[in-house]
Design a protein around this motif. Structure first.
Motif, PDB file in Angstrom:
ATOM      1  N   THR A  28       0.957  -1.324   0.163  1.00  0.00           N
ATOM      2  CA  THR A  28      -0.053   0.115  -0.014  1.00  0.00           C
ATOM      3  C   THR A  28       0.894   1.361  -0.173  1.00  0.00           C
ATOM      4  O   THR A  28       1.748   1.488   1.013  1.00  0.00           O
ATOM      5  CB  THR A  28      -0.933  -0.006   1.301  1.00  0.00           C
ATOM      6  N   ALA A  59      -2.920  -3.055  -2.701  1.00  0.00           N
ATOM      7  CA  ALA A  59      -4.267  -3.393  -2.637  1.00  0.00           C
ATOM      8  C   ALA A  59      -4.995  -2.389  -3.386  1.00  0.00           C
ATOM      9  O   ALA A  59      -4.986  -1.267  -2.925  1.00  0.00           O
ATOM     10  CB  ALA A  59      -4.605  -3.665  -1.106  1.00  0.00           C
ATOM     11  N   TYR A  69      -8.745   3.799   3.601  1.00  0.00           N
ATOM     12  CA  TYR A  69      -7.529   4.701   3.707  1.00  0.00           C
ATOM     13  C   TYR A  69      -7.473   5.631   2.378  1.00  0.00           C
ATOM     14  O   TYR A  69      -7.785   5.390   1.445  1.00  0.00           O
ATOM     15  CB  TYR A  69      -6.170   3.830   3.473  1.00  0.00           C
ATOM     16  N   TRP A 103      -9.527  -5.793  -3.357  1.00  0.00           N
ATOM     17  CA  TRP A 103      -9.439  -5.537  -1.861  1.00  0.00           C
ATOM     18  C   TRP A 103     -10.793  -5.022  -1.543  1.00  0.00           C
ATOM     19  O   TRP A 103     -11.457  -4.156  -2.144  1.00  0.00           O
ATOM     20  CB  TRP A 103      -8.417  -4.553  -1.780  1.00  0.00           C
ATOM     21  N   HIS A 177      -7.724 -10.458  -2.111  1.00  0.00           N
ATOM     22  CA  HIS A 177      -7.090 -10.239  -0.574  1.00  0.00           C
ATOM     23  C   HIS A 177      -7.986 -10.791   0.259  1.00  0.00           C
ATOM     24  O   HIS A 177      -8.998 -10.230   0.716  1.00  0.00           O
ATOM     25  CB  HIS A 177      -6.899  -8.618  -0.743  1.00  0.00           C
ATOM     26  N   ASN A 180      -4.873 -10.045   6.300  1.00  0.00           N
ATOM     27  CA  ASN A 180      -4.539  -8.946   7.142  1.00  0.00           C
ATOM     28  C   ASN A 180      -5.825  -8.263   7.603  1.00  0.00           C
ATOM     29  O   ASN A 180      -5.975  -7.089   7.932  1.00  0.00           O
ATOM     30  CB  ASN A 180      -3.700  -7.957   6.108  1.00  0.00           C
ATOM     31  N   TYR A 182      -9.216  -7.911   6.598  1.00  0.00           N
ATOM     32  CA  TYR A 182     -10.039  -7.078   5.936  1.00  0.00           C
ATOM     33  C   TYR A 182     -11.042  -8.071   5.874  1.00  0.00           C
ATOM     34  O   TYR A 182     -11.173  -9.057   6.291  1.00  0.00           O
ATOM     35  CB  TYR A 182      -9.481  -6.696   4.609  1.00  0.00           C
ATOM     36  N   TYR A 346       3.712   5.678   2.880  1.00  0.00           N
ATOM     37  CA  TYR A 346       2.255   6.063   2.561  1.00  0.00           C
ATOM     38  C   TYR A 346       2.186   7.417   2.167  1.00  0.00           C
ATOM     39  O   TYR A 346       2.534   8.193   3.055  1.00  0.00           O
ATOM     40  CB  TYR A 346       1.548   5.566   3.842  1.00  0.00           C
TER      41      TYR A 346
HETATM   42  C1  8OZ Z   1      -0.588  -1.147   5.027  1.00  0.00           C
HETATM   43  C2  8OZ Z   1      -1.353  -0.006   5.198  1.00  0.00           C
HETATM   44  C3  8OZ Z   1      -2.418   0.059   4.779  1.00  0.00           C
HETATM   45  C4  8OZ Z   1      -3.038  -1.195   4.077  1.00  0.00           C
HETATM   46  C5  8OZ Z   1      -2.531  -4.807   4.005  1.00  0.00           C
HETATM   47  C6  8OZ Z   1      -3.673  -3.311   2.283  1.00  0.00           C
HETATM   48  O1  8OZ Z   1      -2.023  -4.960   5.134  1.00  0.00           O
HETATM   49  C7  8OZ Z   1      -2.842  -3.435   3.482  1.00  0.00           C
HETATM   50  C8  8OZ Z   1      -2.278  -2.188   4.076  1.00  0.00           C
HETATM   51  C9  8OZ Z   1      -0.995  -2.272   4.615  1.00  0.00           C
HETATM   52  O2  8OZ Z   1      -2.889  -5.646   3.445  1.00  0.00           O
END
Ligand code: 8OZ
Length: 367
Positions: A28, A59, A69, A103, A177, A180, A182, A346
């Motif tokens: 990201t 993602a 985000y 995602w 995805h 993590n 989500y 970021y």
């Molecule tokens: C870091 C910051 C924001 C999103 C993930 C899509 O961890 C992310 C993500 C990573 O899979």
């Protein structure tokens, strides 16, 4: 340094031959522009890294609802497809291959990113302890609302449309995805899923959404061009499960039956300790007919060890690829690596994005 390594041997991933076993992990970067269209700098960034066996995009949300985000790119508008087309063209011109990561963040979002400031969606109305980056600052994620049963087909449809759009944008394939913390993992794990309908309760019910999404995506992109990322024991984004081994054994059995081309497994805590909880990754590898991509904290030595033991087919590197566009060549030559700069992960522009030097640059700089 004379240890035999499979890292630089080709690998046949479905219909695609990868020239080496290095995968660039999805990262990201929060640099999309108005309309959440990939930044022209992204064309350069991915193009610079085309020597990877396979690139996986950052993602990319399949809908506005799936965004969590600021400034992350989407794959649901014509403009986004056109923006991604420039990326895939550049990667292909440079001889590379790239999958798009599909995602939906679920509850890891903020009302200010949602249509009409609505609550983000989740399997159950349980707020995550955690922050998201929005409006130029870190803010607590918002209280989500539980998806109704009749909204679930729309979620599945948004992934299907995302896969179709990704293929129209010229990607070589797609990665769901499922990791993590989500949406798809929120359904799979019992810390976040308290539903009493067909999508909650038993392992089979909790695995259902991930498998239904994988099925429609595979039907759209071709199973031989569809992978998925999973993270059985990660605590990322406040996710937890009381018994991850049978859950992921079941999920991977389902993915194998769908003939997906790879599972991409975040081993341990995402971006953190690999040994956070006991888990038998070998069980997943055994159950899955396709390729096993191992990820999380790998360096050259561990990659060689794991490939040498046939415990993985491919190794995904995140931060090393972020900071080293020519990671393949550097590892081949035993050259030192650039260190990643956290401050520019970021958001922002070219700094920390497209300006990491390749080996020739540092030689020139030293002259
Ligand atoms: C870091 C910051 C924001 C999103 C993930 C899509 O961890 C992310 C993500 C990573 O899979």
């Amino acid at each position: 340094m004379s240890t035999a390594t499979k890292l630089f041997e080709p690998y046949k991933l479905g219909p695609i031959t990868l020239p080496n076993r290095l995968v660039m992990a999805p990262l990201t970067r929060n640099r999309a522009l108005a309309g959440l269209v990939p930044n022209p700098l992204a064309v350069e960034y991915y193009g610079q890294r085309a020597s990877a066996g396979l690139l996986v995009s950052e993602a990319t949300q399949v809908s506005q609802q799936g965004q969590g985000y600021q400034d992350t790119p989407g794959i649901y508008s014509k403009e986004q497809v056109a923006g991604w087309r420039k990326v895939t063209d550049r990667v292909h011109e440079r001889g590379g291959r790239i999958f798009l990561q599909l995602w939906h963040v679920g509850r890891i979002s903020h009302v200010s990113l949602q249509q009409n400031n609505q609550a983000p969606v989740a399997p159950s109305a349980i707020r995550a302890k955690g922050k998201t980056f929005v409006g130029g600052t870190f803010a607590d994620v918002s209280e989500p609302r539980a998806l109704t049963l009749d909204e679930i087909p729309g979620i599945i449809e948004s992934f299907k449309k995302g896969a179709a759009n990704a293929m129209a944008a010229g990607f070589d394939g797609v990665e769901v995805h499922g990791a993590n913390g989500y949406l798809l993992e929120q359904f799979a794990k019992d810390g976040t899923n308290k539903r009493t309908d067909a999508y909650g309760g038993s392992i089979e019910n909790r695995a259902r959404l991930m498998l239904e999404v994988a099925k429609v995506v595979a039907a759209e992109a071709g199973a031989e061009r569809t992978g998925i990322r999973i993270s059985p024991v990660t605590p990322a984004n406040d996710i937890s499960d009381s018994n991850p081994q049978p859950l992921y054994d079941t999920i991977v059995d389902g993915l194998s039956a769908l003939k997906l081309v790879y599972i991409h497994v975040v081993e341990g805590a995402t971006g953190g300790p690999r040994d956070i909880a006991p888990f038998d990754y070998g069980s997943l590898r055994k159950r899955f007919a396709g390729a096993y991509i191992a990820n999380n904290g790998y360096d050259f030595e561990l990659a060689n060890k794991v490939l040498g033991a046939n415990a993985a087919d491919l190794i995904a590197f995140g931060k090393p690829f972020l900071a080293n566009p020519d990671l393949v060549e550097r590892l081949q030559r035993g050259a030192p690596l650039n260190a990643p700069d956290k401050a520019t992960f970021y958001g922002g522009g070219a700094k920390g994005y497209t300006d990491y030097p390749v080996l020739g640059d540092s030689l020139q700089a030293a002259q």
